[in-house]
Write a protein that holds these residues in place. Structure first.
Motif, PDB file in Angstrom:
ATOM      1  N   HIS A 252       0.836  -1.194   0.000  1.00  0.00           N
ATOM      2  CA  HIS A 252       0.000   0.000   0.000  1.00  0.00           C
ATOM      3  C   HIS A 252       0.873   1.247   0.000  1.00  0.00           C
ATOM      4  N   THR A 253       0.382   2.313  -0.646  1.00  0.00           N
ATOM      5  CA  THR A 253       1.017   3.624  -0.542  1.00  0.00           C
ATOM      6  C   THR A 253       0.286   4.346   0.575  1.00  0.00           C
ATOM      7  N   LEU A 254       1.012   4.685   1.644  1.00  0.00           N
ATOM      8  CA  LEU A 254       0.379   5.162   2.875  1.00  0.00           C
ATOM      9  C   LEU A 254       0.881   6.528   3.290  1.00  0.00           C
ATOM     10  N   VAL A 255      -0.021   7.295   3.908  1.00  0.00           N
ATOM     11  CA  VAL A 255       0.328   8.616   4.434  1.00  0.00           C
ATOM     12  C   VAL A 255      -0.217   8.754   5.853  1.00  0.00           C
ATOM     13  N   ASP A 256       0.205   9.822   6.498  1.00  0.00           N
ATOM     14  CA  ASP A 256      -0.206  10.154   7.862  1.00  0.00           C
ATOM     15  C   ASP A 256      -1.732  10.174   7.969  1.00  0.00           C
ATOM     16  N   ALA A 257      -2.262   9.587   9.038  1.00  0.00           N
ATOM     17  CA  ALA A 257      -3.709   9.534   9.245  1.00  0.00           C
ATOM     18  C   ALA A 257      -4.209  10.683  10.110  1.00  0.00           C
ATOM     19  N   GLY A 258      -3.365  11.678  10.343  1.00  0.00           N
ATOM     20  CA  GLY A 258      -3.695  12.748  11.278  1.00  0.00           C
ATOM     21  C   GLY A 258      -5.000  13.475  11.030  1.00  0.00           C
ATOM     22  N   LEU A 259      -5.351  13.751   9.782  1.00  0.00           N
ATOM     23  CA  LEU A 259      -6.567  14.515   9.527  1.00  0.00           C
ATOM     24  C   LEU A 259      -7.834  13.677   9.633  1.00  0.00           C
ATOM     25  N   VAL A 260      -7.738  12.381   9.381  1.00  0.00           N
ATOM     26  CA  VAL A 260      -8.946  11.554   9.421  1.00  0.00           C
ATOM     27  C   VAL A 260      -8.999  10.663  10.657  1.00  0.00           C
ATOM     28  N   ALA A 261      -7.892  10.465  11.328  1.00  0.00           N
ATOM     29  CA  ALA A 261      -7.869   9.629  12.533  1.00  0.00           C
ATOM     30  C   ALA A 261      -6.891  10.230  13.531  1.00  0.00           C
ATOM     31  N   ASN A 262      -7.106  11.505  13.838  1.00  0.00           N
ATOM     32  CA  ASN A 262      -6.181  12.252  14.672  1.00  0.00           C
ATOM     33  C   ASN A 262      -6.072  11.676  16.083  1.00  0.00           C
ATOM     34  N   THR A 263      -7.192  11.401  16.697  1.00  0.00           N
ATOM     35  CA  THR A 263      -7.209  10.818  18.031  1.00  0.00           C
ATOM     36  C   THR A 263      -8.060   9.567  17.951  1.00  0.00           C
ATOM     37  N   PRO A 264      -7.457   8.450  17.596  1.00  0.00           N
ATOM     38  CA  PRO A 264      -8.263   7.253  17.297  1.00  0.00           C
ATOM     39  C   PRO A 264      -8.803   6.560  18.543  1.00  0.00           C
ATOM     40  N   LEU A 265      -9.768   7.207  19.218  1.00  0.00           N
ATOM     41  CA  LEU A 265     -10.351   6.626  20.419  1.00  0.00           C
ATOM     42  C   LEU A 265     -11.196   5.389  20.106  1.00  0.00           C
TER      43      LEU A 265
ATOM     44  N   ASP B  34      -8.926  -0.712  30.474  1.00  0.00           N
ATOM     45  CA  ASP B  34      -9.420  -0.358  31.804  1.00  0.00           C
ATOM     46  C   ASP B  34      -9.464   1.153  31.987  1.00  0.00           C
ATOM     47  N   ARG B  35      -8.574   1.858  31.312  1.00  0.00           N
ATOM     48  CA  ARG B  35      -8.536   3.322  31.374  1.00  0.00           C
ATOM     49  C   ARG B  35      -7.809   3.819  30.135  1.00  0.00           C
ATOM     50  N   VAL B  36      -8.048   5.086  29.785  1.00  0.00           N
ATOM     51  CA  VAL B  36      -7.451   5.649  28.572  1.00  0.00           C
ATOM     52  C   VAL B  36      -6.930   7.051  28.879  1.00  0.00           C
ATOM     53  N   ILE B  37      -5.724   7.331  28.419  1.00  0.00           N
ATOM     54  CA  ILE B  37      -5.172   8.685  28.476  1.00  0.00           C
ATOM     55  C   ILE B  37      -5.050   9.168  27.038  1.00  0.00           C
ATOM     56  N   VAL B  38      -5.739  10.260  26.732  1.00  0.00           N
ATOM     57  CA  VAL B  38      -5.723  10.850  25.388  1.00  0.00           C
ATOM     58  C   VAL B  38      -4.804  12.059  25.427  1.00  0.00           C
TER      59      VAL B  38
ATOM     60  N   HIS C 164      -8.509  19.499  16.092  1.00  0.00           N
ATOM     61  CA  HIS C 164      -9.151  19.835  17.369  1.00  0.00           C
ATOM     62  C   HIS C 164     -10.613  19.375  17.371  1.00  0.00           C
ATOM     63  N   PHE C 165     -11.324  19.617  16.280  1.00  0.00           N
ATOM     64  CA  PHE C 165     -12.717  19.191  16.171  1.00  0.00           C
ATOM     65  C   PHE C 165     -12.819  17.667  16.222  1.00  0.00           C
ATOM     66  N   ALA C 166     -11.949  16.967  15.488  1.00  0.00           N
ATOM     67  CA  ALA C 166     -11.980  15.504  15.463  1.00  0.00           C
ATOM     68  C   ALA C 166     -11.702  14.928  16.851  1.00  0.00           C
ATOM     69  N   LEU C 167     -10.728  15.513  17.553  1.00  0.00           N
ATOM     70  CA  LEU C 167     -10.415  15.069  18.906  1.00  0.00           C
ATOM     71  C   LEU C 167     -11.639  15.178  19.800  1.00  0.00           C
ATOM     72  N   HIS C 168     -12.284  16.335  19.785  1.00  0.00           N
ATOM     73  CA  HIS C 168     -13.418  16.535  20.685  1.00  0.00           C
ATOM     74  C   HIS C 168     -14.644  15.733  20.269  1.00  0.00           C
ATOM     75  N   ALA C 169     -14.821  15.476  18.988  1.00  0.00           N
ATOM     76  CA  ALA C 169     -15.930  14.618  18.552  1.00  0.00           C
ATOM     77  C   ALA C 169     -15.730  13.204  19.101  1.00  0.00           C
ATOM     78  N   ASP C 170     -14.519  12.659  18.979  1.00  0.00           N
ATOM     79  CA  ASP C 170     -14.232  11.319  19.503  1.00  0.00           C
ATOM     80  C   ASP C 170     -14.346  11.281  21.029  1.00  0.00           C
ATOM     81  N   TYR C 171     -13.788  12.284  21.676  1.00  0.00           N
ATOM     82  CA  TYR C 171     -13.804  12.343  23.143  1.00  0.00           C
ATOM     83  C   TYR C 171     -15.245  12.463  23.663  1.00  0.00           C
ATOM     84  N   ASP C 172     -16.025  13.338  23.061  1.00  0.00           N
ATOM     85  CA  ASP C 172     -17.418  13.515  23.495  1.00  0.00           C
ATOM     86  C   ASP C 172     -18.229  12.236  23.277  1.00  0.00           C
ATOM     87  N   HIS C 173     -17.980  11.548  22.155  1.00  0.00           N
ATOM     88  CA  HIS C 173     -18.682  10.295  21.895  1.00  0.00           C
ATOM     89  C   HIS C 173     -18.332   9.249  22.967  1.00  0.00           C
TER      90      HIS C 173
END
Length: 195
Positions: A66-79, A88-92, A121-130
């Protein structure tokens, strides 16, 4: 790469041609929580470099044909994938660190940097809020779901003296400063976290 102890390592990247997120991992999630994104591999430096290959700044990586690139924009904080491992616990830890409210950009590089930071920032908070919503539901009606409450600590620095377009002029000195700053922020956050 053999992880230390019983540590599970998951490296996310985006397949440049399909646009799909790929998660290379040292151990698969439990069978009832797996999906095709997860691929158990012997992690190599190619997987790591692919995950860090910021488009336009670094050449794409290659791993498993596969030709692969950074997932930062689509999976920035992959919760979501983290939760598949039923921790048991998660540190983001947020990779941001700009002052909020952010100053108005004064150059094209600063405008692009701010745009990227705002998307992340939006992606992080969407995942965290979910994840926090799932926690509230599991806490409110534990008999109605197989999910359980997982304590989550969000470490999101907001006063790092590093400009939003600084990654375009990144230096070893900046890296050392950011690592030290990250340690200080993590220590402060962990002191008050009672799990």
């Amino acid at each position: 790469m053999r992880p230390a102890w019983d540590t599970t390592i998951v490296v996310s990247a985006v397949d440049e041609n399909s646009g799909d997120v790929v998660r290379f991992c040292s151990k698969l999630p439990p069978p009832h929580r797996r999906d095709p994104q997860f691929r158990q591999v012997d992690l190599t430096v190619d997987h790591i470099l692919s995950s860090a290959a910021v488009p336009l700044l670094f050449p794409p990586g290659r791993a498993d044909t596969h030709t692969l690139v950074d997932a930062g924009l689509v999976a920035n904080t992959p919760l979501a994938p983290v939760m598949r491992y039923e921790p048991d616990r998660v540190i983001v830890v947020s990779g941001a660190g700009i002052t909020r409210p952010a100053p108005s950009p004064t150059s094209l590089g600063a405008a692009i940097g701010l745009l990227v930071d705002n998307v992340a920032h939006f992606a992080l908070h969407a995942d965290y809020d979910h994840a926090q919503t799932v926690n509230r539901l599991a806490r409110s009606a534990p008999e109605a779901t197989a999910k359980r409450e997982v304590p989550i600590l969000l470490i999101e620095p907001t006063d790092l003296g590093f400009s939003v377009d600084g990654f375009l002029r990144f230096t070893p000195g900046q890296a050392r400063s950011m690592i030290e700053y990250g340690r200080e922020q993590a220590e402060k956050a962990l002191v008050g976290w009672d799990v």
